[in-house]
Design a protein around this motif. Structure first.
Motif, mmCIF file in Angstrom:
data_model
loop_
_atom_site.group_PDB
_atom_site.id
_atom_site.type_symbol
_atom_site.label_atom_id
_atom_site.label_comp_id
_atom_site.label_asym_id
_atom_site.label_seq_id
_atom_site.Cartn_x
_atom_site.Cartn_y
_atom_site.Cartn_z
ATOM 1 N N ASP A 102 0.868 -1.174 0.000
ATOM 2 C CA ASP A 102 0.000 0.000 0.000
ATOM 3 C C ASP A 102 0.909 1.230 0.000
ATOM 4 O O ASP A 102 2.022 1.190 0.534
ATOM 5 C CB ASP A 102 -0.860 0.039 1.258
ATOM 6 C CG ASP A 102 -1.836 -1.120 1.352
ATOM 7 O OD1 ASP A 102 -1.992 -1.865 0.371
ATOM 8 O OD2 ASP A 102 -2.449 -1.272 2.424
ATOM 9 N N ASN A 119 -8.688 0.509 0.712
ATOM 10 C CA ASN A 119 -9.174 1.387 -0.338
ATOM 11 C C ASN A 119 -10.467 0.799 -0.901
ATOM 12 O O ASN A 119 -10.439 -0.095 -1.747
ATOM 13 C CB ASN A 119 -8.152 1.564 -1.457
ATOM 14 C CG ASN A 119 -8.571 2.652 -2.432
ATOM 15 O OD1 ASN A 119 -9.740 2.779 -2.776
ATOM 16 N ND2 ASN A 119 -7.626 3.450 -2.884
ATOM 17 N N TYR A 135 -3.301 3.899 -1.935
ATOM 18 C CA TYR A 135 -3.411 2.941 -3.029
ATOM 19 C C TYR A 135 -3.215 1.559 -2.426
ATOM 20 O O TYR A 135 -2.243 1.323 -1.700
ATOM 21 C CB TYR A 135 -2.362 3.214 -4.106
ATOM 22 C CG TYR A 135 -2.671 4.469 -4.875
ATOM 23 C CD1 TYR A 135 -3.589 4.439 -5.914
ATOM 24 C CD2 TYR A 135 -2.075 5.677 -4.554
ATOM 25 C CE1 TYR A 135 -3.900 5.585 -6.615
ATOM 26 C CE2 TYR A 135 -2.385 6.830 -5.253
ATOM 27 C CZ TYR A 135 -3.295 6.782 -6.278
ATOM 28 O OH TYR A 135 -3.614 7.919 -6.972
ATOM 29 N N SER A 136 -4.137 0.664 -2.696
ATOM 30 C CA SER A 136 -4.101 -0.640 -2.047
ATOM 31 C C SER A 136 -4.924 -1.647 -2.822
ATOM 32 O O SER A 136 -5.933 -1.304 -3.441
ATOM 33 C CB SER A 136 -4.650 -0.529 -0.623
ATOM 34 O OG SER A 136 -4.649 -1.780 0.020
ATOM 35 N N ARG A 170 -4.782 11.898 -1.539
ATOM 36 C CA ARG A 170 -5.862 10.997 -1.928
ATOM 37 C C ARG A 170 -6.764 10.681 -0.739
ATOM 38 O O ARG A 170 -6.377 10.802 0.414
ATOM 39 C CB ARG A 170 -5.300 9.703 -2.511
ATOM 40 C CG ARG A 170 -4.441 9.905 -3.738
ATOM 41 C CD ARG A 170 -5.284 10.409 -4.887
ATOM 42 N NE ARG A 170 -4.502 10.553 -6.103
ATOM 43 C CZ ARG A 170 -4.632 11.557 -6.930
ATOM 44 N NH1 ARG A 170 -5.500 12.518 -6.693
ATOM 45 N NH2 ARG A 170 -3.909 11.612 -8.032
ATOM 46 N N SER A 171 -7.955 10.217 -1.037
ATOM 47 C CA SER A 171 -8.906 9.858 0.013
ATOM 48 C C SER A 171 -8.464 8.617 0.768
ATOM 49 O O SER A 171 -8.748 8.487 1.964
ATOM 50 C CB SER A 171 -10.289 9.600 -0.594
ATOM 51 O OG SER A 171 -10.718 10.705 -1.339
ATOM 52 N N PHE A 172 -7.805 7.707 0.050
ATOM 53 C CA PHE A 172 -7.363 6.439 0.617
ATOM 54 C C PHE A 172 -5.982 6.110 0.059
ATOM 55 O O PHE A 172 -5.650 6.534 -1.045
ATOM 56 C CB PHE A 172 -8.326 5.299 0.241
ATOM 57 C CG PHE A 172 -9.736 5.532 0.668
ATOM 58 C CD1 PHE A 172 -10.149 5.242 1.957
ATOM 59 C CD2 PHE A 172 -10.664 6.042 -0.226
ATOM 60 C CE1 PHE A 172 -11.447 5.461 2.355
ATOM 61 C CE2 PHE A 172 -11.979 6.263 0.154
ATOM 62 C CZ PHE A 172 -12.369 5.967 1.455
ATOM 63 N N GLU A 182 -8.693 9.188 -9.132
ATOM 64 C CA GLU A 182 -8.218 8.387 -8.004
ATOM 65 C C GLU A 182 -8.773 6.969 -8.073
ATOM 66 O O GLU A 182 -8.072 6.002 -7.764
ATOM 67 C CB GLU A 182 -8.634 9.060 -6.693
ATOM 68 C CG GLU A 182 -8.185 8.361 -5.457
ATOM 69 C CD GLU A 182 -8.548 9.102 -4.187
ATOM 70 O OE1 GLU A 182 -8.449 8.475 -3.115
ATOM 71 O OE2 GLU A 182 -8.933 10.294 -4.243
ATOM 72 N N ASN A 212 -6.362 3.609 -8.702
ATOM 73 C CA ASN A 212 -6.319 2.454 -7.803
ATOM 74 C C ASN A 212 -6.707 1.172 -8.539
ATOM 75 O O ASN A 212 -6.181 0.106 -8.240
ATOM 76 C CB ASN A 212 -7.191 2.646 -6.566
ATOM 77 C CG ASN A 212 -6.842 1.623 -5.504
ATOM 78 O OD1 ASN A 212 -5.755 1.649 -4.931
ATOM 79 N ND2 ASN A 212 -7.751 0.680 -5.266
ATOM 80 N N LYS A 261 -12.813 -4.572 -8.785
ATOM 81 C CA LYS A 261 -13.143 -3.179 -8.486
ATOM 82 C C LYS A 261 -14.449 -2.750 -9.152
ATOM 83 O O LYS A 261 -14.734 -1.573 -9.292
ATOM 84 C CB LYS A 261 -11.995 -2.268 -8.912
ATOM 85 C CG LYS A 261 -10.683 -2.562 -8.199
ATOM 86 C CD LYS A 261 -10.782 -2.531 -6.685
ATOM 87 C CE LYS A 261 -10.686 -1.172 -6.116
ATOM 88 N NZ LYS A 261 -10.796 -1.108 -4.669
#
Length: 156
Positions: A10, A36, A29-30, A25-27, A54, A58, A137
Motif C-alpha cells: 500500500d 481502499n 493505493y491498495s 488521496r482519500s485512501f 483516483e 487504484n 473493483k
C-alpha cells in the motif's frame, strides 16, 4: 513505476503537498478493499476530475499487482522491454491501451482498451488476470451505469 521488486505495498502519495500523513488521496493505493474501498460504483458520488482519477488509478494499481503476482517482476523492466514479467506486461499494455481508447474514455472503454491491448501484443495471454483485477473493483463483464459488476467471462 518505482517498484524495485515483486512486492506491491500500500502507498500514500503527495504528503508533501498537504503536509498531512494521508497525502492528497482519500485512501492509500491498495489492493485491500478494506484499505481502499473505491470501486466503479464510487463514481456515482464523485464529480471532481481528480476524485474520479483516483478510482481509476487504484484500479490500475490492482491490475499491476495482479500481473506481477501472476507473471513475476523483472528488475530491469524499465530499460529492457523484452521480458514477459508482470511489470513489463503492465507497462506495454498501459501504453498500448492509450492508443486504442477514444478521447475522454469511460472506465468501460478504458478497460476494453486494456483487454484489446493484451490481445494485440500478448495474444490474450493475460485476459483472465486482467478481467479478475478489473472485476474486483466493479468493472466486470456487465458493469455499466456506475453499478459494480464482478462477473467474469466464462473462460475465466
Amino acid at each position: 513505476m518505482t517498484h524495485q521488486d515483486a512486492t506491491v505495498p500500500d502507498f500514500i502519495t503527495g504528503q508533501y503537498v498537504t503536509n498531512k500523513a494521508k497525502g492528497i488521496r482519500s485512501f492509500p493505493y491498495s489492493t485491500d478493499p478494506s484499505v481502499n474501498p473505491l470501486t466503479y460504483a464510487s463514481l456515482q458520488d464523485l464529480g471532481e476530475v481528480h476524485d474520479i482519477g483516483e478510482v481509476w488509478a487504484n484500479i490500475l494499481h490492482n491490475v499491476y499487482a495482479a500481473l506481477v503476482t501472476d507473471r513475476g517482476f523483472y528488475a530491469d523492466g524499465r530499460t529492457d522491454p523484452t521480458s514477459s514479467a508482470g511489470n513489463v506486461v503492465f507497462l506495454h499494455n498501459f501504453i498500448d491501451a492509450l492508443s486504442l481508447q477514444p478521447c475522454n474514455p469511460t472506465f468501460i472503454q478504458a478497460r476494453d482498451a486494456w483487454l484489446q491491448a493484451d490481445v494485440n501484443r500478448y495474444q490474450g495471454e493475460n485476459q483472465c488476470t486482467l478481467w479478475k483485477a478489473f472485476a474486483s473493483k466493479g468493472l466486470g463483464v456487465n458493469a455499466g451505469d456506475y453499478e459494480n459488476d464482478t462477473t467474469l467471462p466464462d473462460e475465466c
